[in-house]
Design a protein around this motif. Structure first.
Motif, short mmCIF file in Angstrom:
data_model
loop_
_atom_site.label_atom_id
_atom_site.label_comp_id
_atom_site.label_asym_id
_atom_site.label_seq_id
_atom_site.Cartn_x
_atom_site.Cartn_y
_atom_site.Cartn_z
N ARG A 173 13.51 -12.14 -10.96
CA ARG A 173 13.45 -12.45 -9.52
C ARG A 173 12.55 -11.46 -8.79
NH1 ARG A 173 17.47 -8.85 -7.14
NH2 ARG A 173 17.45 -10.01 -5.18
N ILE A 174 11.75 -11.99 -7.84
CA ILE A 174 10.86 -11.15 -7.03
C ILE A 174 11.01 -11.58 -5.57
CG2 ILE A 174 8.50 -10.33 -6.74
CD1 ILE A 174 8.39 -10.37 -9.57
N PRO A 175 12.01 -11.08 -4.83
CA PRO A 175 12.20 -11.50 -3.43
C PRO A 175 11.23 -10.77 -2.50
CG PRO A 175 13.95 -10.01 -4.10
CD PRO A 175 13.02 -10.13 -5.27
N LEU A 176 10.03 -11.33 -2.32
CA LEU A 176 8.98 -10.65 -1.55
C LEU A 176 9.35 -10.45 -0.08
CD1 LEU A 176 5.78 -12.37 -2.98
CD2 LEU A 176 6.68 -10.13 -3.51
N SER A 177 10.21 -11.31 0.46
CA SER A 177 10.54 -11.22 1.89
C SER A 177 11.73 -10.32 2.16
CB SER A 177 10.83 -12.61 2.45
OG SER A 177 9.73 -13.45 2.20
N THR A 178 12.37 -9.79 1.13
CA THR A 178 13.53 -8.91 1.31
C THR A 178 13.05 -7.46 1.41
OG1 THR A 178 14.78 -10.45 -0.06
CG2 THR A 178 15.79 -8.31 0.34
N PHE A 179 13.19 -6.86 2.58
CA PHE A 179 12.67 -5.52 2.79
C PHE A 179 13.35 -4.48 1.92
CE2 PHE A 179 11.02 -6.44 7.33
CZ PHE A 179 9.88 -6.99 6.78
N ARG A 180 14.65 -4.67 1.62
CA ARG A 180 15.33 -3.64 0.82
C ARG A 180 14.98 -3.74 -0.67
NH1 ARG A 180 20.09 -6.81 2.09
NH2 ARG A 180 20.61 -8.08 0.28
N ALA A 181 14.27 -4.82 -1.05
CA ALA A 181 13.87 -4.97 -2.46
C ALA A 181 12.73 -3.98 -2.75
CB ALA A 181 13.41 -6.39 -2.72
N ASP A 182 12.93 -3.15 -3.77
CA ASP A 182 11.92 -2.14 -4.13
C ASP A 182 10.90 -2.80 -5.05
OD1 ASP A 182 10.51 0.10 -4.61
OD2 ASP A 182 12.08 1.19 -5.67
N ILE A 183 9.83 -3.32 -4.43
CA ILE A 183 8.81 -4.04 -5.21
C ILE A 183 7.54 -3.21 -5.27
CG2 ILE A 183 7.32 -6.09 -5.26
CD1 ILE A 183 9.63 -7.67 -4.08
N ASP A 184 7.08 -2.96 -6.49
CA ASP A 184 5.83 -2.23 -6.69
C ASP A 184 4.74 -3.27 -6.92
OD1 ASP A 184 4.17 -0.11 -6.91
OD2 ASP A 184 4.74 0.44 -8.96
N TYR A 185 3.54 -3.01 -6.35
CA TYR A 185 2.46 -4.00 -6.41
C TYR A 185 1.15 -3.29 -6.72
CZ TYR A 185 -1.31 -6.93 -4.55
OH TYR A 185 -2.47 -7.63 -4.39
N ILE A 238 -6.44 -8.92 -11.69
CA ILE A 238 -5.06 -9.00 -12.18
C ILE A 238 -4.15 -8.38 -11.12
CG2 ILE A 238 -3.45 -8.24 -13.98
CD1 ILE A 238 -6.66 -7.96 -15.29
N LYS A 239 -3.22 -9.18 -10.61
CA LYS A 239 -2.24 -8.68 -9.65
C LYS A 239 -0.88 -8.61 -10.34
CE LYS A 239 -4.36 -10.47 -5.44
NZ LYS A 239 -4.22 -11.41 -4.31
N VAL A 240 -0.15 -7.53 -10.08
CA VAL A 240 1.18 -7.37 -10.70
C VAL A 240 2.20 -6.99 -9.63
CG1 VAL A 240 2.53 -6.00 -12.36
CG2 VAL A 240 0.18 -6.63 -12.91
N TRP A 241 3.33 -7.70 -9.63
CA TRP A 241 4.47 -7.36 -8.78
C TRP A 241 5.64 -7.02 -9.70
CZ3 TRP A 241 1.11 -11.29 -7.99
CH2 TRP A 241 0.58 -11.51 -6.72
N ILE A 242 6.29 -5.86 -9.48
CA ILE A 242 7.46 -5.51 -10.30
C ILE A 242 8.64 -5.20 -9.37
CG2 ILE A 242 8.46 -3.85 -11.94
CD1 ILE A 242 5.69 -3.50 -13.14
N MET A 243 9.72 -5.93 -9.56
CA MET A 243 10.94 -5.71 -8.78
C MET A 243 11.84 -4.73 -9.53
SD MET A 243 13.26 -6.48 -6.47
CE MET A 243 15.00 -6.79 -6.24
N LYS A 244 12.08 -3.56 -8.91
CA LYS A 244 12.85 -2.52 -9.61
C LYS A 244 14.32 -2.50 -9.23
CE LYS A 244 8.84 0.43 -9.45
NZ LYS A 244 8.34 1.67 -8.90
#
Length: 256
Positions: free
Chosen positions: A171-183, A197-203
């Motif tokens: 899961r990658i909730p891009l609109s959730t501010f508390r989600a720690d997503i590295d891009y 190459i674009k990478v999104w990682i939800m930690k």
């Protein structure tokens, strides 16, 4: 609006801090240009050292450059010789006193920039893009990432017409501010053109107030040249994402 906001810029001041920390004043533009030069130089000079982030802090006479890397030994060199060389080179760029701190990234599979550059290097060495991406996704999920998404664009496999292809797991909730997503965004320079190459990682999710320093969780005593050399330095901003969360299914794998 679509998904056009940079996930890092979107979370600045909420759960993420800035990579440049200083007061601008009248020469604000000069300082931004100098930061760009420092980062560009470090990434070019230490291209084989798996450098992820370059954090710059300034006081009146001192520029503190913190390099986060998966391979600190390459940057430090024998007895810290390489660090001293790098310090002298950065002094010429900034005309100020420079201090260099080095921190080791213990889990490079959870760093979006390192994952993206790893995929790019594999594509440049003629490995199938599908294989490279699937291996990267599997490695990140093994290290207990909650989700990872990879988007690759360009003349895939040398096709006449450029196209985009996406791969996703978890899961990658891009609109959730508390989600720690590295891009991160990286480029592969191939014989038939450039591929992005674009990478999104939800930690994980961050609950409660978080320290916005880019070095969150790092002990000041362990800063200094070669802070990550012994492998004992804290893991930068990789502190537990959610202290209340129960260990997931990946807990057993880590003990092997």
């Amino acid at each position: 609006m679509g998904q056009k906001t940079n996930p890092i810029g979107n979370r600045l001041g909420i759960i993420r801090g800035w990579d440049s920390n200083w007061y601008g004043g009248n020469d604000y533009g000069d300082k931004i240009a100098e930061d760009y030069k420092i980062r560009k130089y470090i990434h070019a000079r230490l291209s084989k050292a798996s450098v992820s982030k370059v954090i710059i802090e300034r006081t009146l006479k001192l520029v503190t450059v913190t390099i986060t890397t998966a391979r600190p030994g390459i940057i430090i060199g024998k007895g810290g010789q390489e660090v001293d060389k790098l310090k002298e080179e950065l002094k010429k760029i900034t005309d100020k006193e420079v201090q260099i701190n080095i921190f080791e990234i213990k889990r490079p599979e959870l760093d979006a920039y390192l994952v993206a550059t790893s995929i790019a290097r594999q594509i440049e060495s003629r490995i199938s893009y599908r294989r490279a991406i699937k291996m990267a996704i599997a490695a990140s999920m093994r290290m207990n990432a909650e989700g990872i998404k990879v988007l690759i664009s360009g003349r895939l496999n040398g096709a006449e017409m450029a196209r985009s292809e996406g791969f996703k797991e978890g899961r990658i909730p891009l609109s959730t501010f508390r989600a720690d997503i590295d891009y991160a965004l990286a480029e592969a320079h191939t014989t038939y053109g450039r591929m992005g190459i674009k990478v999104w990682i939800m930690k994980g999710e961050v609950y409660g107030k978080r320290d916005l320093s880019p070095l969150v969780g790092m002990d000041k005593k362990q800063q200094g040249q070669g802070g990550g050399k012994g492998g004992d330095a804290p893991r930068g901003d990789r502190k537990p994402f959610n202290k209340d969360r129960k260990p997931g299914a990946g807990g057993d794998r880590k003990r092997k």
